[in-house]
Motif scaffolding. Sequence first.
Motif, mmCIF file in Angstrom:
data_model
loop_
_atom_site.group_PDB
_atom_site.id
_atom_site.type_symbol
_atom_site.label_atom_id
_atom_site.label_comp_id
_atom_site.label_asym_id
_atom_site.label_seq_id
_atom_site.Cartn_x
_atom_site.Cartn_y
_atom_site.Cartn_z
ATOM 1 N N THR A 126 0.810 -1.246 0.058
ATOM 2 C CA THR A 126 -0.175 0.106 -0.030
ATOM 3 C C THR A 126 0.850 1.324 -0.027
ATOM 4 O O THR A 126 0.363 2.415 -0.247
ATOM 5 N N ARG A 127 2.148 1.198 0.508
ATOM 6 C CA ARG A 127 3.131 2.211 0.632
ATOM 7 C C ARG A 127 2.709 3.138 1.568
ATOM 8 O O ARG A 127 2.922 4.570 1.443
ATOM 9 N N ALA A 128 1.774 2.826 2.490
ATOM 10 C CA ALA A 128 1.419 3.717 3.688
ATOM 11 C C ALA A 128 2.582 4.159 4.500
ATOM 12 O O ALA A 128 2.440 5.299 4.892
ATOM 13 N N ALA A 129 3.307 3.380 4.780
ATOM 14 C CA ALA A 129 4.502 3.630 5.565
ATOM 15 C C ALA A 129 5.772 3.695 4.589
ATOM 16 O O ALA A 129 6.228 2.590 4.358
ATOM 17 N N ASP A 130 6.054 4.800 4.245
ATOM 18 C CA ASP A 130 7.091 4.813 2.904
ATOM 19 C C ASP A 130 7.998 6.212 3.069
ATOM 20 O O ASP A 130 7.511 7.335 3.030
ATOM 21 N N PRO A 131 9.285 5.984 3.456
ATOM 22 C CA PRO A 131 10.024 4.690 3.270
ATOM 23 C C PRO A 131 9.898 3.860 4.644
ATOM 24 O O PRO A 131 10.434 4.376 5.815
#
Length: 625
Positions: A126-131
């Motif tokens: 989901t790239r919710a926590a990115d990076p």
Amino acid sequence: MNTARLTTAQALVRFLANQYSERDGQEQRLIPGIWGIFGHGNVAGIGQALLQAAATQEADLPYYLARNEQGMVHASVAYAKMRDRLATFACTASTGPGSTNMITGAALATTNRIPVLLLPSDMFATRAADPVLQQLEDARGGDVTVNDAFRAVSKYFDRISRPEQLIPAALAAMRVLTDPVETGAVTLALPQDVQAEAYDWPVAFFRHRVWHVGRPVPEPAAVERAARLLRNARRPLIVAGGGAVYSGAETQLRAFAEATGIPVADTHAGKGAVAWDHPGAVGGIGSTGSYAANELAKEADVVLGIGTRYSDFTTASHTVFGNPDVTFVNLNVARLDAVKHSAEPLVADARLGIQALAGALDGWEVSPAYRRRTRELVARNREIEDEAFRLGHGPLPAQTEILGALNEVLDDRDVVINAAGSMPGDLQQLWRARDPKAYHVEYAYSCMGYEIAAGLGAKMADPSREVVVLVGDGSYLMMAQEIVTMVSEGLKVVIVLVQNHGFASIGSLSESLGSQRFGTRYRYRNGDSGHLDGDVLPVDLAANASSLGADVLHAASVEEFRSALEKAKAATRTTVVHVETDLYGPNPPGHAWWDVPVSQTSALDSTRTAYETYAAHKQAQRHYL
């Protein structure tokens, strides 16, 4: 449709527990367990799924804790090798370094064509926590992760970005793992959020599924073409590779050699397919091959390769087959290998291919003179081996003397494991194997650090066998951690730790190439020269092994080593036998060449002299057309 609501990780665990392989009517678990080291990338996904499976007994997939991610892949490969590639383990690792630690193991598996299932954790889909922690940021694209490095060393790679993608990917993974032609490392990258995501899975996905490993039948016309070349041969030679062992063709190969009189040389993977004392066995072939095998290779007019991929060590960098008119017939399940060296290909299972050739050559055999020539060369070979075993070298014993004692003490079914350094060369020329599983030398990737982890996997594959790991101090320092795993699992392995305070193999090679053993000895840095040529380092590897939980025995001579080895065999716990040998050999005499380029220009006399020798050897190198 009947469904079950599970996370992706729970579904994968349940799926793997129900996969089986079958060949010749014998069915077995394809994935009998899973190795792992948990981190933030897999502890709440695969880790939770394995805990739940064990707690509820909804899936039988035992978990084994490794100490190094590369090591658990090596253990899985060794297990699969012992099981003729019909069973292997899955390996789970956390994101970032945990996963990339498995890449070397993946390369080893694919190079050796041994199945292993790798489950590296990946970044958030989901790239919710990115990076996220340990994520590689790539300005070229947001979908690039460190796990893309697996693509080059995997036979199949997929990234499961949504739960439902697991269904086709998992089925494709099993297909590749059970394909003798395509097998190797199979990688399913699992984003950590997708591992924990729930989905309504069709229950049919989890049914008992059997993957049938067939035996491809040789084409009659191809058999006749191959037989025609062999019938016209005056000095034929068989090169038996790993395919002869994995197909279980040992009985057929022995009978074929006896009926036709064609001598049988072997590669590392093929050693033991014909017992060392069989009249037709002539030993290892190639760069570190035996006198008998390489002399016959020089004269051979037709070479029958059975299950070999013809590595450069097997062909001595395209110099060992010296007859200018040599022709090849290659029996191999993979067309890639069957057509090498402009061969007449016979694409088939090794066992069925040998049987077909035996029928086509019924009544034909080599001349009595050629049989006599083979016997004479083998007799000289035995003299060379015996001399290497009984050198009486001092003050430290030669490594070949240690191998001689091992040959005497070990039983026919005992497994000797090695992979790198000077020992594979000595073993290929000197080891006397009667059992196809008794010689376990990984020499496709020749990976330092393979040995101890492989001993663990081999023992798990066949607990009835004594497993003896041969490891030098160089490989030991690379990876000895799985001694802890042996102890924790209650597995007994004998580890022969040969310490010579340096890299014997590369040191000898360096000297032969004019590089004066530079950087190959374990020494203090010399304040005067600035080089690593000071006093010997005070490294106590025996104490290290003891600290990891193994029992340790010391030997200072060949006789003490023989006595210690017998005690280790009688022991019930993992035992290390520590012995020091002479870094400078002597090793068995060489009978062939290996192409390692030498500097064409140099200010050093040693390098210039080495280049002259190299240039002379290059003149014999050619393509086999």
